[in-house]
Design a protein around this motif. Structure first.
Motif, PDB file in Angstrom:
ATOM      1  N   GLU A 593       0.816  -1.218   0.000  1.00 23.64           N
ATOM      2  CA  GLU A 593       0.000   0.000   0.000  1.00 23.64           C
ATOM      3  C   GLU A 593       0.850   1.268   0.000  1.00 23.64           C
ATOM      4  O   GLU A 593       0.531   2.256   0.660  1.00 23.64           O
ATOM      5  N   CYS A 594       1.946   1.220  -0.734  1.00 21.18           N
ATOM      6  CA  CYS A 594       2.754   2.423  -0.963  1.00 21.18           C
ATOM      7  C   CYS A 594       2.237   3.025  -2.272  1.00 21.18           C
ATOM      8  O   CYS A 594       2.742   2.712  -3.364  1.00 21.18           O
ATOM      9  N   TYR A 595       1.212   3.859  -2.157  1.00 19.71           N
ATOM     10  CA  TYR A 595       0.424   4.269  -3.314  1.00 19.71           C
ATOM     11  C   TYR A 595       1.195   5.152  -4.294  1.00 19.71           C
ATOM     12  O   TYR A 595       0.781   5.312  -5.445  1.00 19.71           O
ATOM     13  N   LYS A 596       2.324   5.742  -3.851  1.00 18.33           N
ATOM     14  CA  LYS A 596       3.088   6.621  -4.728  1.00 18.33           C
ATOM     15  C   LYS A 596       4.246   5.904  -5.417  1.00 18.33           C
ATOM     16  O   LYS A 596       4.947   6.495  -6.222  1.00 18.33           O
ATOM     17  N   LEU A 597       4.445   4.642  -5.103  1.00 17.51           N
ATOM     18  CA  LEU A 597       5.546   3.882  -5.697  1.00 17.51           C
ATOM     19  C   LEU A 597       5.286   3.661  -7.183  1.00 17.51           C
ATOM     20  O   LEU A 597       4.249   3.113  -7.567  1.00 17.51           O
ATOM     21  N   THR A 598       6.235   4.074  -8.024  1.00 17.76           N
ATOM     22  CA  THR A 598       6.054   3.957  -9.469  1.00 17.76           C
ATOM     23  C   THR A 598       7.021   2.977 -10.114  1.00 17.76           C
ATOM     24  O   THR A 598       6.728   2.440 -11.193  1.00 17.76           O
ATOM     25  N   GLU A 599       8.181   2.740  -9.483  1.00 17.95           N
ATOM     26  CA  GLU A 599       9.127   1.810 -10.098  1.00 17.95           C
ATOM     27  C   GLU A 599       9.974   1.100  -9.047  1.00 17.95           C
ATOM     28  O   GLU A 599      10.243   1.628  -7.974  1.00 17.95           O
ATOM     29  N   ILE A 600      10.333  -0.130  -9.383  1.00 18.15           N
ATOM     30  CA  ILE A 600      11.227  -0.932  -8.541  1.00 18.15           C
ATOM     31  C   ILE A 600      12.368  -1.394  -9.422  1.00 18.15           C
ATOM     32  O   ILE A 600      12.160  -2.129 -10.389  1.00 18.15           O
ATOM     33  N   GLN A 601      13.585  -0.963  -9.087  1.00 18.69           N
ATOM     34  CA  GLN A 601      14.756  -1.345  -9.853  1.00 18.69           C
ATOM     35  C   GLN A 601      15.750  -2.063  -8.935  1.00 18.69           C
ATOM     36  O   GLN A 601      15.660  -2.000  -7.727  1.00 18.69           O
ATOM     37  N   GLY A 602      16.684  -2.732  -9.536  1.00 16.79           N
ATOM     38  CA  GLY A 602      17.776  -3.308  -8.764  1.00 16.79           C
ATOM     39  C   GLY A 602      17.464  -4.576  -8.007  1.00 16.79           C
ATOM     40  O   GLY A 602      18.292  -5.068  -7.236  1.00 16.79           O
ATOM     41  N   LEU A 603      16.266  -5.146  -8.189  1.00 13.39           N
ATOM     42  CA  LEU A 603      15.917  -6.362  -7.465  1.00 13.39           C
ATOM     43  C   LEU A 603      16.861  -7.511  -7.793  1.00 13.39           C
ATOM     44  O   LEU A 603      17.175  -8.339  -6.936  1.00 13.39           O
ATOM     45  N   GLY A 604      17.308  -7.557  -9.019  1.00 13.36           N
ATOM     46  CA  GLY A 604      18.135  -8.669  -9.460  1.00 13.36           C
ATOM     47  C   GLY A 604      19.447  -8.804  -8.714  1.00 13.36           C
ATOM     48  O   GLY A 604      20.105  -9.854  -8.781  1.00 13.36           O
ATOM     49  N   LYS A 605      19.836  -7.767  -8.006  1.00 12.59           N
ATOM     50  CA  LYS A 605      21.084  -7.800  -7.239  1.00 12.59           C
ATOM     51  C   LYS A 605      20.886  -8.299  -5.812  1.00 12.59           C
ATOM     52  O   LYS A 605      21.853  -8.467  -5.066  1.00 12.59           O
ATOM     53  N   LEU A 606      19.643  -8.517  -5.411  1.00 13.14           N
ATOM     54  CA  LEU A 606      19.371  -8.996  -4.041  1.00 13.14           C
ATOM     55  C   LEU A 606      19.556 -10.514  -4.014  1.00 13.14           C
ATOM     56  O   LEU A 606      18.593 -11.285  -4.028  1.00 13.14           O
ATOM     57  N   GLU A 607      20.777 -10.944  -3.939  1.00 13.11           N
ATOM     58  CA  GLU A 607      21.104 -12.358  -4.107  1.00 13.11           C
ATOM     59  C   GLU A 607      20.591 -13.241  -2.977  1.00 13.11           C
ATOM     60  O   GLU A 607      20.439 -14.453  -3.157  1.00 13.11           O
ATOM     61  N   SER A 608      20.316 -12.654  -1.802  1.00 17.29           N
ATOM     62  CA  SER A 608      19.854 -13.443  -0.657  1.00 17.29           C
ATOM     63  C   SER A 608      18.343 -13.437  -0.502  1.00 17.29           C
ATOM     64  O   SER A 608      17.810 -14.110   0.388  1.00 17.29           O
ATOM     65  N   LEU A 609      17.642 -12.675  -1.330  1.00 13.72           N
ATOM     66  CA  LEU A 609      16.194 -12.498  -1.164  1.00 13.72           C
ATOM     67  C   LEU A 609      15.455 -13.817  -1.382  1.00 13.72           C
ATOM     68  O   LEU A 609      15.586 -14.454  -2.426  1.00 13.72           O
ATOM     69  N   THR A 610      14.651 -14.230  -0.386  1.00 11.62           N
ATOM     70  CA  THR A 610      13.867 -15.468  -0.477  1.00 11.62           C
ATOM     71  C   THR A 610      12.368 -15.208  -0.567  1.00 11.62           C
ATOM     72  O   THR A 610      11.640 -16.026  -1.108  1.00 11.62           O
ATOM     73  N   HIS A 611      11.891 -14.073  -0.012  1.00 15.48           N
ATOM     74  CA  HIS A 611      10.460 -13.773  -0.012  1.00 15.48           C
ATOM     75  C   HIS A 611      10.248 -12.323  -0.474  1.00 15.48           C
ATOM     76  O   HIS A 611      10.809 -11.396   0.116  1.00 15.48           O
ATOM     77  N   LEU A 612       9.445 -12.150  -1.495  1.00 17.36           N
ATOM     78  CA  LEU A 612       9.120 -10.817  -2.006  1.00 17.36           C
ATOM     79  C   LEU A 612       7.611 -10.665  -2.087  1.00 17.36           C
ATOM     80  O   LEU A 612       6.931 -11.467  -2.733  1.00 17.36           O
ATOM     81  N   THR A 613       7.098  -9.645  -1.408  1.00 13.17           N
ATOM     82  CA  THR A 613       5.663  -9.359  -1.423  1.00 13.17           C
ATOM     83  C   THR A 613       5.453  -7.908  -1.834  1.00 13.17           C
ATOM     84  O   THR A 613       6.016  -6.993  -1.231  1.00 13.17           O
ATOM     85  N   ILE A 614       4.650  -7.712  -2.857  1.00 14.08           N
ATOM     86  CA  ILE A 614       4.292  -6.369  -3.314  1.00 14.08           C
ATOM     87  C   ILE A 614       2.773  -6.325  -3.385  1.00 14.08           C
ATOM     88  O   ILE A 614       2.159  -7.089  -4.131  1.00 14.08           O
ATOM     89  N   ARG A 615       2.170  -5.447  -2.593  1.00  4.72           N
ATOM     90  CA  ARG A 615       0.694  -5.424  -2.528  1.00  4.72           C
ATOM     91  C   ARG A 615       0.171  -3.989  -2.479  1.00  4.72           C
ATOM     92  O   ARG A 615       0.689  -3.146  -1.759  1.00  4.72           O
ATOM     93  N   GLY A 616      -0.869  -3.740  -3.262  1.00  4.09           N
ATOM     94  CA  GLY A 616      -1.580  -2.473  -3.172  1.00  4.09           C
ATOM     95  C   GLY A 616      -0.784  -1.270  -3.622  1.00  4.09           C
ATOM     96  O   GLY A 616      -1.059  -0.145  -3.179  1.00  4.09           O
ATOM     97  N   CYS A 617       0.190  -1.459  -4.494  1.00  2.00           N
ATOM     98  CA  CYS A 617       0.972  -0.335  -5.031  1.00  2.00           C
ATOM     99  C   CYS A 617       0.335   0.054  -6.366  1.00  2.00           C
ATOM    100  O   CYS A 617       0.718  -0.456  -7.432  1.00  2.00           O
TER     101      CYS A 617
END
Length: 723
Positions: A593-617
Motif C-alpha cells: 500500500e505504498c500508493y506513490k511507488l512507481t518503479e522498482i529497480q535493482g531487485l536482481g542484485k538482491l542475491e539473498s532475497l527469499t520472499h518478495l511481497t508487493i501489494r496495493g501499489c
C-alpha cells in the motif's frame, strides 16, 4: 502451451473421453478435471508421527460416522480417557478428508487455551484465518461468534475442536450446526462424554483399547525402532505390555525411555509397573520422569506448568540463568517422547504429561500455593501476590505472565513484584494500565517487558534507563506519545516493537544494539526517525509512517546487516538500482500500500532475497529484475492495478530452480505471465482476480506443482466456455 492444448494433454493422461464422461458435455468434463486435480493436489495436513498402530481401523470408523458427501451438517464426537489417542485419530481423519471441503481448520488444545490463557478470541481468530484467510475486526467474544456465523452460513467446512471440556467452548467457537453450510462436518474430542450429550452430536466414537499384539508392536516401535522385539527381549516386552494398561501414550513414553537401555533397566521398570494399579496412568508416566536428571526434571515441570504450546525463546532466558543447557536437555526429553517441538520453536507436551507435571508441583505444598515452585493459574497467582503469601518465593521469580489478568496500575500486587530481584520476563499485555507503575523500573535485571494492548497513554518516563539489561520491549497497540531520550542508554536492547495505535511524533536516538524495530502508526502521520546509528539493525518494519520519504533513505541503504525490510503505507516512490549492492543480506522484502511507488529497480542484485511481497501499489507499472533472484522461494504480487506484464525469467535465469510459491491476485490490467512454464520447482500457484489475463501458458510443464488455484479471471473463464 495454450488452454486447449493443456486440456487435451490432461485429458489424454487421465484417459477421459468427452463422449463417455459427463454425458458428452464439455463444460461438465472441464469441471470434473479441475475438481479431480485439486482433490489430488490440495495439501494442508496436520503433522503426525509415523509410528501409528491400529489407525486404519479408527479411520474407517470415523469415515463411516462422518458420512462425507451427504448434505446435512454433522457433528461427530470422539471421547475417552487421556492418552488413548483421541487427538491423533482426529488429526488423521482431518488429513484424510479435508480436501473434500471448501475450507477447514483444526483448533488444538481448546481446554488449555481457554482455561489457562482465557483466549477464546484467539481461537475465533484462528478459525476465521484458517478457513477464510481473514479475522475481520474481532475485539471480543461476541463479535467473534457473530463473524463466524455470518461467514460460514454458505461454506462447506471441516472443523475440529480438540480437547473440549465445556459446552460453552463449542458455543463460542462454532455456535451451532446452523452456523455452517450444507455438507459441513464438525469433529469434537473430549475426555467427558457428557459434553457430547449436551451438544446433541449426531455420532460418538470411543476408541477401543489396543489388543495385546497391537500394544506390543507400539512398544517395540519406540523401544527398538521396529515392529517386533528381538528374541532376547520378547518375554519381558510382553510382560511390560500387560502391566501398561495398553494406552498408546503410556506405551510410547515407556518404550522411548527403554530405547537402548540395558536389560537390568528393563527388569527394574517392569517391577515398578507391577506395583502400580491399573487405573493410575500418571504413576506409569512418572517412571520416565523419575529417570530424568535434575535439570531435565525442572525443564519438564516448567513446560508442563507454563510453556506447552509456546515459543521456547522466553523459557531459554530462565533456563540459561539457572545454568542449564536447554538445547541438550530438551533433545533428550524429545527422544523419550516427553516433549515435542513443532513449527521449529514451539514446545508441546501431551495433556496427560501436563497433568502429571502440575500434580508433582501441587504436591510441594497442597495448602499454600505461595510455597510451590510454580504458579500457572492466573487467579491463584494473583491471590498469592495480593495476599502477601509468597514468603520469599517472589525472590525466585524469573518469568511472570500477568497478561489478560485484569490488573490495573492500582493493583496491590505491584509491591510484591518490586521484590522479585531475579525477574527476567514480565508480560502485562491486554490489561487496563494507563500508566506503568514505578515498581517496574526497579526490576534492574529485567530482559523482556511486554506491555502491548494495555491502554498506555502519555509519555514513557526517563527512568526506563534503569532497565539496563532489557533486551526486548513491546509497547504495541497503545497510545504512547513519546519515548524518552534516555532510551538510548539501554545498551542491551535488541527489539523495540511500537505496533498499531502509537501516537508518537518522533523517535529519539535509539541504542546501537537494536536489531529489530517495528513501528506502526495509526492514523497515518509524519514520523521523524533517527536510524543512522543502528549499525546492527536486521529487521525494520515501518507501517503508516509517511515520513516524507520519496526514495529509500541512505540510513536504510547503509544497513549492511538488514535481513527483513517491510514498508506499508509510506510515501516511498522508488527503489533505486543500488539497493541490491547496499542490502546484500536482505532475505524478506515487503512493500504494501505504498500508493506513490512507481518503479522498482535493482531487485536482481538482491542475491539473498527469499520472499518478495508487493501489494496495493496502485501506480506501480513494472517490476524489473525478478528473473535474476536466484534465492527467491516465494513471490506475491497483489492489487497492483497498473501492472500489465510479469516477466519471470530469461534463458538460464536462476529463478527457474528456486521459486516454489507464486501468488498473483487482483492485477486488473495483467495480460501476460512470461516464463511460467520454466519454473521447475514451483509447488503452489495462485492466480485470482486478474480480469484481462486470457491464458496461463506452461501449466503442463510444472512438474512439481502440488496446489493450483485460478479463480475470478474473467477472460480465462470465457475461453474455457468456448473450448
Amino acid at each position: 502451451m495454450g488452454w486447449k492444448e493443456a486440456m487435451t494433454e490432461v485429458g489424454a493422461l487421465k484417459g477421459w473421453e468427452v463422449k463417455k464422461v459427463a454425458d458428452g458435455h464439455q463444460g461438465e468434463l472441464i469441471k470434473m478435471i479441475v475438481q479431480t486435480v485439486l482433490l489430488e493436489l490440495k495439501k494442508k495436513c496436520m503433522v503426525i508421527t509415523d509410528n501409528l498402530v491400529m489407525m486404519e481401523d479408527h479411520l474407517n470408523e470415523m469415515t463411516r460416522l462422518l458420512n462425507v458427501g451427504s448434505n446435512d451438517t454433522r457433528i461427530v464426537g470422539i471421547h475417552g480417557m487421556g492418552g488413548i489417542g483421541k487427538t491423533t485419530i482426529a488429526k488423521c481423519t482431518y488429513n484424510k478428508l479435508f480436501q473434500h471441503f471448501e475450507c477447514c481448520s483444526f483448533l488444538a488444545d481448546v481446554r488449555e487455551k481457554v482455561q489457562q490463557y482465557n483466549d477464546l478470541v484467539g481461537l475465533q481468530k484462528q478459525l476465521l484465518t484458517d478457513t477464510l484467510k481473514c479475522c475481520s475486526d474481532i475485539t471480543d467474544i461476541n463479535s467473534g461468534i457473530s463473524a463466524i456465523k455470518l461467514r460460514f452460513q454458505e461454506k462447506n467446512a471441516l472443523v475440529v475442536l480438540d480437547d473440549v471440556n465445556e459446552k460453552s467452548q463449542f458455543d463460542w467457537l462454532v455456535g451451532n450446526r446452523d452456523s455452517f453450510g450444507p455438507g459441513s462436518r464438525i469433529i469434537v474430542t473430549t475426555r467427558n462424554k457428557d459434553v457430547l450429550n449436551t451438544l446433541e452430536v449426531d455420532e460418538t466414537y470411543e476408541p477401543p483399547l489396543m489388543n495385546h499384539e497391537q500394544s506390543l508392536q507400539l512398544l517395540s516401535i519406540h523401544a527398538f525402532q521396529k515392529k517386533f522385539p528381538p528374541i532376547d527381549y520378547d518375554s519381558i516386552s510382553k510382560e511390560i505390555v500387560l502391566v501398561s494398561a495398553v494406552l498408546p501414550l503410556a506405551l510410547e513414553v515407556i518404550g522411548s525411555f527403554l530405547w537402548k537401555k540395558k536389560e537390568a533397566i528393563w527388569t527394574d521398570t517392569l517391577k515398578k509397573l507391577k506395583n502400580i494399579p491399573d487405573d493410575q496412568v500418571q504413576k506409569r508416566l512418572r517412571i520416565s520422569y523419575d529417570q530424568l536428571n535434575h535439570e531435565q526434571q525442572q525443564i519438564f515441570l516448567d513446560i508442563a506448568c507454563h510453556f506447552s504450546g509456546m515459543d521456547k525463546t522466553y523459557a531459554f532466558y530462565m533456563w540459561d540463568d539457572c545454568g542449564y543447557y536447554p538445547e541438550k536437555e530438551i533433545n533428550a526429553m524429545c527422544l523419550m517422547s516427553l516433549v515435542k517441538i513443532i513449527n521449529v520453536n514451539v514446545l508441546t507436551m501431551h495433556d496427560q504429561l501436563i497433568d502429571l507435571g502440575r500434580e508433582i508441583v501441587r504436591q510441594e505444598d497442597f495448602e499454600n500455593p505461595g510455597m510451590r515452585s510454580r504458579l500457572w493459574d492466573k487467579e491463584e497467582a494473583l491471590d498469592v501476590l495480593e495476599g502477601e503469601m509468597l514468603l520469599g518465593t517472589e525472590k525466585k521469580l524469573v518469568i511472570l505472565d500477568l497478561s489478560r489478568s485484569g490488573i490495573t496500575e492500582k493493583w496491590k500486587g505491584w509491591s510484591q513484584i518490586k521484590m522479585a530481584n531475579k525477574l527476567k520476563v514480565l508480560d502485562i499485555s491486554w490489561n487496563h494500565i494507563s500508566k506503568l507503575p514505578d515498581e517496574i523500573w526497579m526490576l534492574e535485571i529485567l530482559e523482556v517487558l511486554r506491555a502491548s494492548s494495555c491502554n498506555l497513554k502519555g509519555n514513557i518516563p526517563s527512568c526506563i534507563e534503569r532497565l539496563s539489561s532489557l533486551r526486548k520491549l513491546n509497547f504495541g497497540h497503545n497510545y504512547i506519545q513519546s519515548l524518552p531520550t534516555s532510551i538510548c542508554k539501554l545498551s542491551c536492547l535488541q527489539t523495540l516493537d511500537l505496533g498499531c495505535g502509537c501516537n508518537i511524533q518522533a523517535l529519539p536516538e535509539l541504542p546501537s544494539s537494536l536489531e529489530i524495530l517495528h513501528v506502526t502508526l495509526y492514523p497515518k502521520r509524519n514520523l521523524h526517525v533517527k536510524l543512522a546509528n543502528l549499525v546492527n539493525l536486521q529487521d525494520l518494519r515501518l507501517s503508516w509512517c509517511s515520513m516524507n520519504l520519496v526514495e529509500i533513505p541512505r540510513y536504510i541503504e547503509k544497513r549492511s546487516k538488514l535481513q527483513i525490510l517491510e514498508m506499508e503505507n509510506t510515501n516511498i516512490r522508488t527503489l533505486p538500482k543500488e539497493i541490491g549492492a547496499l542490502l546484500s543480506l536482505l532475505t524478506i522484502l515487503t512493500i504494501e500500500e505504498c500508493y506513490k511507488l512507481t518503479e522498482i529497480q535493482g531487485l536482481g542484485k538482491l542475491e539473498s532475497l527469499t520472499h518478495l511481497t508487493i501489494r496495493g501499489c496502485h501506480k506501480l507499472k513494472d517490476v524489473q529484475g525478478l528473473e535474476n533472484l536466484k534465492s527467491l522461494a516465494s513471490l506475491s504480487i497483489t492489487a497492483c492495478k497498473e501492472i500489465a506484464e510479469i516477466d519471470l525469467l530469461e534463458p538460464s535465469a536462476p529463478l527457474v530452480s528456486s521459486l516454489t510459491i507464486l501468488t498473483i491476485e487482483e492485477c486488473y490490467k495483467l495480460t501476460e505471465i512470461q516464463g511460467l512454464g520454466k519454473l521447475e520447482s514451483l509447488t503452489h500457484l495462485t492466480i485470482r482476480g486478474c480480469r484481462k489475463l486470457k491464458e496461463v501458458q506452461g501449466l503442463g510443464n510444472l512438474k512439481s506443482l502440488a496446489s493450483l488455484s485460478i479463480t475470478a479471471c474473467k477472460e480465462i473463464a470465457e475461453n474455457l466456455r468456448h473450448l
